[in-house]
Design a protein around this motif. Structure first.
Motif, PDB file in Angstrom:
ATOM      1  N   GLU A 164      46.299  51.424  32.419  1.00 42.01           N
ATOM      2  CA  GLU A 164      46.380  49.968  32.416  1.00 42.01           C
ATOM      3  C   GLU A 164      46.155  49.449  33.843  1.00 42.01           C
ATOM      4  OE1 GLU A 164      49.308  46.215  31.193  1.00 42.01           O
ATOM      5  OE2 GLU A 164      49.969  48.275  30.780  1.00 42.01           O
ATOM      6  N   VAL A 165      45.179  48.581  33.995  1.00 44.03           N
ATOM      7  CA  VAL A 165      44.880  47.950  35.289  1.00 44.03           C
ATOM      8  C   VAL A 165      44.402  46.530  35.028  1.00 44.03           C
ATOM      9  CG1 VAL A 165      43.548  48.007  37.430  1.00 44.03           C
ATOM     10  CG2 VAL A 165      44.128  50.163  36.299  1.00 44.03           C
ATOM     11  N   HIS A 166      44.948  45.597  35.771  1.00 43.69           N
ATOM     12  CA  HIS A 166      44.503  44.200  35.734  1.00 43.69           C
ATOM     13  C   HIS A 166      45.118  43.497  36.944  1.00 43.69           C
ATOM     14  CE1 HIS A 166      48.520  43.493  34.040  1.00 43.69           C
ATOM     15  NE2 HIS A 166      48.232  44.368  33.096  1.00 43.69           N
ATOM     16  N   PRO A 167      44.789  42.244  37.187  1.00 45.22           N
ATOM     17  CA  PRO A 167      45.317  41.592  38.396  1.00 45.22           C
ATOM     18  C   PRO A 167      46.841  41.512  38.481  1.00 45.22           C
ATOM     19  CG  PRO A 167      43.393  40.409  37.642  1.00 45.22           C
ATOM     20  CD  PRO A 167      43.702  41.428  36.580  1.00 45.22           C
ATOM     21  N   ILE A 191      42.046  42.190  31.277  1.00 50.08           N
ATOM     22  CA  ILE A 191      42.401  40.789  31.529  1.00 50.08           C
ATOM     23  C   ILE A 191      43.853  40.514  31.132  1.00 50.08           C
ATOM     24  CG2 ILE A 191      40.031  39.943  31.393  1.00 50.08           C
ATOM     25  CD1 ILE A 191      40.614  38.988  28.551  1.00 50.08           C
ATOM     26  N   ALA A 192      44.656  41.590  31.023  1.00 53.95           N
ATOM     27  CA  ALA A 192      46.098  41.473  30.740  1.00 53.95           C
ATOM     28  C   ALA A 192      46.359  40.673  29.469  1.00 53.95           C
ATOM     29  CB  ALA A 192      46.841  40.867  31.931  1.00 53.95           C
ATOM     30  N   LYS A 193      45.610  41.027  28.415  1.00 54.87           N
ATOM     31  CA  LYS A 193      45.733  40.329  27.128  1.00 54.87           C
ATOM     32  C   LYS A 193      45.513  38.824  27.273  1.00 54.87           C
ATOM     33  CE  LYS A 193      48.722  43.735  24.892  1.00 54.87           C
ATOM     34  NZ  LYS A 193      50.007  43.993  24.217  1.00 54.87           N
ATOM     35  N   GLY A 194      44.681  38.454  28.242  1.00 57.85           N
ATOM     36  CA  GLY A 194      44.373  37.047  28.475  1.00 57.85           C
ATOM     37  C   GLY A 194      45.328  36.340  29.414  1.00 57.85           C
ATOM     38  N   ASN A 195      46.379  37.022  29.834  1.00 54.08           N
ATOM     39  CA  ASN A 195      47.412  36.366  30.646  1.00 54.08           C
ATOM     40  C   ASN A 195      46.898  35.881  31.990  1.00 54.08           C
ATOM     41  OD1 ASN A 195      49.243  36.912  28.612  1.00 54.08           O
ATOM     42  ND2 ASN A 195      50.085  38.736  29.593  1.00 54.08           N
ATOM     43  N   VAL A 196      45.878  36.548  32.547  1.00 50.64           N
ATOM     44  CA  VAL A 196      45.400  36.167  33.879  1.00 50.64           C
ATOM     45  C   VAL A 196      44.379  35.030  33.834  1.00 50.64           C
ATOM     46  CG1 VAL A 196      45.805  38.508  34.738  1.00 50.64           C
ATOM     47  CG2 VAL A 196      43.510  37.844  33.968  1.00 50.64           C
ATOM     48  N   LEU A 197      43.946  34.655  32.644  1.00 47.97           N
ATOM     49  CA  LEU A 197      42.813  33.736  32.551  1.00 47.97           C
ATOM     50  C   LEU A 197      43.147  32.296  32.905  1.00 47.97           C
ATOM     51  CD1 LEU A 197      40.990  35.116  29.391  1.00 47.97           C
ATOM     52  CD2 LEU A 197      40.782  35.797  31.794  1.00 47.97           C
ATOM     53  N   ARG A 211      31.450  30.571  36.756  1.00 50.07           N
ATOM     54  CA  ARG A 211      31.623  31.583  35.715  1.00 50.07           C
ATOM     55  C   ARG A 211      32.974  31.389  35.038  1.00 50.07           C
ATOM     56  NH1 ARG A 211      27.262  35.304  34.838  1.00 50.07           N
ATOM     57  NH2 ARG A 211      25.775  34.786  36.497  1.00 50.07           N
ATOM     58  N   SER A 212      33.180  32.085  33.922  1.00 45.00           N
ATOM     59  CA  SER A 212      34.468  31.996  33.243  1.00 45.00           C
ATOM     60  C   SER A 212      35.508  32.837  33.969  1.00 45.00           C
ATOM     61  CB  SER A 212      34.347  32.473  31.796  1.00 45.00           C
ATOM     62  OG  SER A 212      34.181  33.878  31.757  1.00 45.00           O
ATOM     63  N   ALA A 213      36.764  32.544  33.691  1.00 43.03           N
ATOM     64  CA  ALA A 213      37.848  33.329  34.290  1.00 43.03           C
ATOM     65  C   ALA A 213      37.759  34.788  33.850  1.00 43.03           C
ATOM     66  CB  ALA A 213      39.199  32.734  33.912  1.00 43.03           C
ATOM     67  N   ALA A 214      37.344  35.017  32.599  1.00 40.75           N
ATOM     68  CA  ALA A 214      37.202  36.398  32.122  1.00 40.75           C
ATOM     69  C   ALA A 214      36.105  37.125  32.893  1.00 40.75           C
ATOM     70  CB  ALA A 214      36.899  36.410  30.633  1.00 40.75           C
ATOM     71  N   GLN A 215      34.984  36.462  33.094  1.00 35.09           N
ATOM     72  CA  GLN A 215      33.898  37.097  33.848  1.00 35.09           C
ATOM     73  C   GLN A 215      34.326  37.418  35.276  1.00 35.09           C
ATOM     74  OE1 GLN A 215      30.989  33.984  32.973  1.00 35.09           O
ATOM     75  NE2 GLN A 215      29.622  35.545  32.129  1.00 35.09           N
ATOM     76  N   VAL A 216      35.052  36.521  35.900  1.00 30.78           N
ATOM     77  CA  VAL A 216      35.525  36.762  37.267  1.00 30.78           C
ATOM     78  C   VAL A 216      36.462  37.967  37.299  1.00 30.78           C
ATOM     79  CG1 VAL A 216      37.045  35.831  39.071  1.00 30.78           C
ATOM     80  CG2 VAL A 216      35.183  34.441  38.148  1.00 30.78           C
ATOM     81  N   THR A 217      37.375  38.044  36.334  1.00 29.68           N
ATOM     82  CA  THR A 217      38.325  39.155  36.308  1.00 29.68           C
ATOM     83  C   THR A 217      37.614  40.477  36.056  1.00 29.68           C
ATOM     84  OG1 THR A 217      40.007  37.648  35.445  1.00 29.68           O
ATOM     85  CG2 THR A 217      40.462  39.999  35.290  1.00 29.68           C
ATOM     86  N   LEU A 218      36.687  40.488  35.130  1.00 33.84           N
ATOM     87  CA  LEU A 218      35.948  41.714  34.853  1.00 33.84           C
ATOM     88  C   LEU A 218      35.059  42.104  36.031  1.00 33.84           C
ATOM     89  CD1 LEU A 218      35.014  41.016  31.131  1.00 33.84           C
ATOM     90  CD2 LEU A 218      36.718  42.648  31.965  1.00 33.84           C
TER      91      LEU A 218
END
Length: 277
Positions: A164-167, A191-197, A211-218
């Motif tokens: 598991e890795v995300h911001p 994306i932490a189940k969407g929590n970081v978006l 860009r979208s928040a998802a694209q930035v996180t990925l």
């Protein structure tokens, strides 16, 4: 759309850095979801025995008409099959369910430290690789101490550790240990189940780069060297998640997102998780 880069694993096998995950995709929907991902352009699919949807993945690959050797497929050993004979039989079942002669990557899904001896399991994985029926073997959710036991007691260093890795859980100690030993890090729940978006740091960067928040996180994961496989059954999001290779984040962006770490898991702790389905 720019091509997805590959990462060379420690055994020489190359894996696309971005894939399509089918975790929590219902078995009856998996074939269509996978076909859609392949149509959009994905060539890396991540499934598992535990998900119950390997059959749909295999059917999608056949129906797609894409040559088998152009699609990288990962599956994972279920928690009930850690004993040697059980692991070997479970691998046979996975291969039959997928309809494959050769699998690209097979992982031990969880170390399950209080249930069985994952070193015995890993030795069974080495047998699978020696058979030529799987190109690479690795682990999932292994902490550095679990990996160290494998180094001390077996012959093969895992090619991959899927953790598991995300911001909000940058998992830097595990990632650094993987890197030190030549093990590629795959990031689940990226994306932490969407929590970081909706995080203001992420959304501000997304607004700036258009860009979208998802694209930035990925993209943050990609630039840090993680292998990711986001899941969506919505075509527009499947397409969006693939469009990561025609923009870049700055070093300051990467650092700002990393500072969001809270050591906050969305899933179980591998040191204490011993669940058998």
């Amino acid at each position: 759309m720019s091509a997805v880069p590959t990462i060379k694993l420690n055994d020489g096998v190359e894996i696309p850095q971005l894939g399509f995950g089918v975790f929590q995709v219902p078995p009856e929907d998996t074939k269509e979801a996978t076909l859609q991902a392949l149509e959009v352009g994905y060539r890396h699919i991540d499934t598992a025995e535990m998900y119950g949807n390997e059959k749909g993945v295999g059917e999608a690959l056949v129906e797609s008409g894409i040559p088998r050797d152009e699609i990288f497929v990962t599956s994972k050993l279920n928690n009930t099959f850690h004993a040697r004979e059980d692991a070997l039989k479970a691998f046979d079942t996975t291969m039959e369910t997928l309809g494959f002669e050769t699998l690209d990557l097979f992982l031990i899904h969880w170390p399950m430290p209080a249930v069985g001896d994952y070193v015995e399991t890993w030795k069974a994985m080495e047998e699978m690789k020696a058979s030529g029926r799987v190109r690479s073997i690795g682990v999932s959710n292994f902490q550095p101490a679990h990996l160290q036991r494998l180094f001390d007691e077996t012959e093969t260093v895992p090619s991959v550790n899927q953790i598991e890795v995300h911001p909000y859980l940058t998992n830097e100690v595990a990632r650094a240990f993987n890197t030190e030993h030549g093990i590629a890090t795959e990031a689940w729940s990226p994306i932490a189940k969407g929590n970081v978006l909706t995080d203001p740091v992420v959304t501000a960067i997304a607004d700036r780069v258009g860009r979208s928040a998802a694209q930035v996180t990925l993209r943050w994961h990609i630039q840090r060297g993680d292998i990711v496989f986001p899941k969506s059954v919505t075509r527009s999001r499947v397409e969006e998640n693939l469009a990561l290779f025609d923009f870049e984040l700055t070093d300051d962006d990467i650092a700002a997102i990393a500072k969001l770490n809270r050591d906050e898991r969305t899933g179980p702790d591998p040191d204490t998780f011993n669940w058998i389905p």
